[in-house]
Design an enzyme around this catalytic site. Structure first.
Site, mmCIF file in Angstrom:
data_model
loop_
_atom_site.group_PDB
_atom_site.id
_atom_site.type_symbol
_atom_site.label_atom_id
_atom_site.label_comp_id
_atom_site.label_asym_id
_atom_site.label_seq_id
_atom_site.Cartn_x
_atom_site.Cartn_y
_atom_site.Cartn_z
ATOM 1 N N SER A 130 0.858 -1.227 0.059
ATOM 2 C CA SER A 130 -0.113 -0.082 -0.071
ATOM 3 C C SER A 130 0.815 1.192 -0.018
ATOM 4 O O SER A 130 0.420 2.549 -0.093
ATOM 5 C CB SER A 130 -0.893 0.050 1.263
ATOM 6 O OG SER A 130 -2.100 -0.890 1.086
ATOM 7 N N LYS A 133 -0.031 3.745 -2.504
ATOM 8 C CA LYS A 133 -1.132 4.813 -2.586
ATOM 9 C C LYS A 133 -0.258 6.290 -2.385
ATOM 10 O O LYS A 133 -1.047 7.251 -2.381
ATOM 11 C CB LYS A 133 -1.921 4.396 -1.398
ATOM 12 C CG LYS A 133 -2.720 3.301 -1.541
ATOM 13 C CD LYS A 133 -3.571 2.809 -0.317
ATOM 14 C CE LYS A 133 -4.342 1.669 -0.851
ATOM 15 N NZ LYS A 133 -4.243 0.625 0.199
ATOM 16 N N SER A 187 -5.760 3.281 4.263
ATOM 17 C CA SER A 187 -5.426 2.502 3.285
ATOM 18 C C SER A 187 -6.387 1.825 2.517
ATOM 19 O O SER A 187 -6.293 0.578 2.212
ATOM 20 C CB SER A 187 -4.297 1.580 3.786
ATOM 21 O OG SER A 187 -3.462 1.303 2.689
ATOM 22 N N LYS A 303 3.450 6.490 4.746
ATOM 23 C CA LYS A 303 2.425 5.373 4.324
ATOM 24 C C LYS A 303 3.073 4.250 4.858
ATOM 25 O O LYS A 303 4.273 3.587 4.841
ATOM 26 C CB LYS A 303 2.400 5.483 2.614
ATOM 27 C CG LYS A 303 1.021 4.528 2.399
ATOM 28 C CD LYS A 303 -0.380 5.080 2.754
ATOM 29 C CE LYS A 303 -1.392 4.179 2.628
ATOM 30 N NZ LYS A 303 -1.255 2.815 3.609
#
Length: 351
Positions: A130, A133, A187, A303
């Site tokens: 993730s 992202k 997320s 992140k």
């Protein structure tokens, strides 16, 4: 007898005059040759003293040879190198007290001084999970209208089992600003899919935009296949490329504002017209208090990312007690507990 003597006198006189003329001509020629030799020697001496040679090379045109203004001075004609404002890691760099597992990768960069503090496998390929992202969010902030309403489609919610989702259903209406918060704080993969489809027209078009943006940033080891980071063998990056993406994300103030939130409550309209409210907690344990940051370290944003093949990953923008920014990345930890232990071992060095 008397007439022959004057005739001989005249002849002798003419001979003497002729001889004198020849002598003057000879002297004149010698004088001219002498002058030519003197002048030629002087010219050659001056030419030699000025560094001349018998074959003069062709000198290319250069503006600073023609003008003397500061605009065309030599220093002003030099362009900045591509990496002038980048940290460049040429090899692995150890750091006391930091030890990643054998297959793990990571780095710690001082952005204020463009200095490598730690690097392990910075250019080696990893699955980003993730952390993908970061790129999805930047494109949303760059091209999206945060107040625009997005209608969730069936494609946005048809994801693999166990996927992290916010719970949207087909037909639900959410603003782009809400989707970006759901993307970065919680997320949500359904949020990533909705953003991609809305911004790109199709998910494939959006993925092309992701790869194009990555190339612009100099990410030579990155290829995206989707907007959320679900496992795909053709979806990969490197720790160094993640650094480049995080550095770019600092140009979007909303990015760091959102990624510092410990939670987010999303209120949206369901397909049937009813109102729904959902509290979403941050996936970053530093923000939720499940892990403690070292003293005088402030998290500016970043992140998380987790899949079975990627392991547990965390990429952070952070700040020390003096306000200096750093990028810290740990990829592939075998557990979340180990991930934050390793990250803290890096962060304790920034002060």
């Amino acid at each position: 007898m008397t007439s022959a003597k004057p005739r001989r006198t005249v002849n002798n006189k003419a001979a003497r005059l002729k001889k004198m003329r020849r002598r003057r001509i000879r002297h004149t020629i010698l004088l001219v040759l002498l002058l030519i030799a003197v002048v030629g020697g002087g010219v050659f001496a001056i030419y030699t003293l000025r560094g001349g040679s018998l074959s003069t090379p062709v000198i290319p045109f250069q503006a600073f040879n023609e003008f003397s203004s500061s605009v065309t001075a030599r220093d002003s004609l030099k362009g900045n190198g591509f990496a002038k404002d980048l940290v460049v890691s040429a090899q692995d760099t150890p750091l006391d007290g930091v030890a990643l597992e054998t297959d793990q990768k990571g780095l710690l960069f001082d952005l204020a001084n463009n200095k490598v503090l730690f690097a392990k496998g910075a250019y080696e390929r990893v699955y980003p999970a993730s952390i993908t992202k970061i790129m999805t969010a930047m494109l949303a902030l760059k091209y999206g209208n945060m107040d625009e309403t997005v209608t969730i489609t069936q494609e946005n919610v048809t994801l693999e089992d166990g996927s992290q989702v916010c719970g949207f259903g087909a037909g639900d209406k959410v603003t782009m600003g809400q989707l970006v918060r759901c993307l970065l704080v919680y997320s949500g993969n359904d949020a990533a899919s909705a953003i991609a489809e809305h911004i790109g027209g199709t998910t494939d078009n959006f993925v092309d935009m992701m790869n194009s943006y990555a190339a612009q940033l100099g990410c030579t080891g990155t290829h995206f296949s989707n907007p959320h980071g679900l496992q795909d063998e053709n979806h990969y990056t490197t720790p160094y490329d993640i650094y480049l993406m995080l550095k770019e994300a600092m140009n979007y103030p909303s990015f760091t504002e959102i990624t510092q939130l410990p939670s987010y409550t999303v209120e949206y309209t369901k397909a049937d017209g009813s109102t729904m409210s959902t509290v979403l907690e941050a996936t970053d344990h530093y923000l939720t208090g499940e892990a403690a940051t070292p003293k005088d370290v402030k998290i500016l944003g970043g992140k998380t990312g987790t899949t079975s093949l990627a392991g547990n990953c965390l990429a952070l923008l952070c700040q020390n007690a003096y306000g200096q920014p750093f990028v810290s990345i740990v990829m592939g930890a075998s557990s979340k507990e180990l991930l934050y232990q390793e990250m803290s071992s890096l962060l304790q060095h920034i002060n």
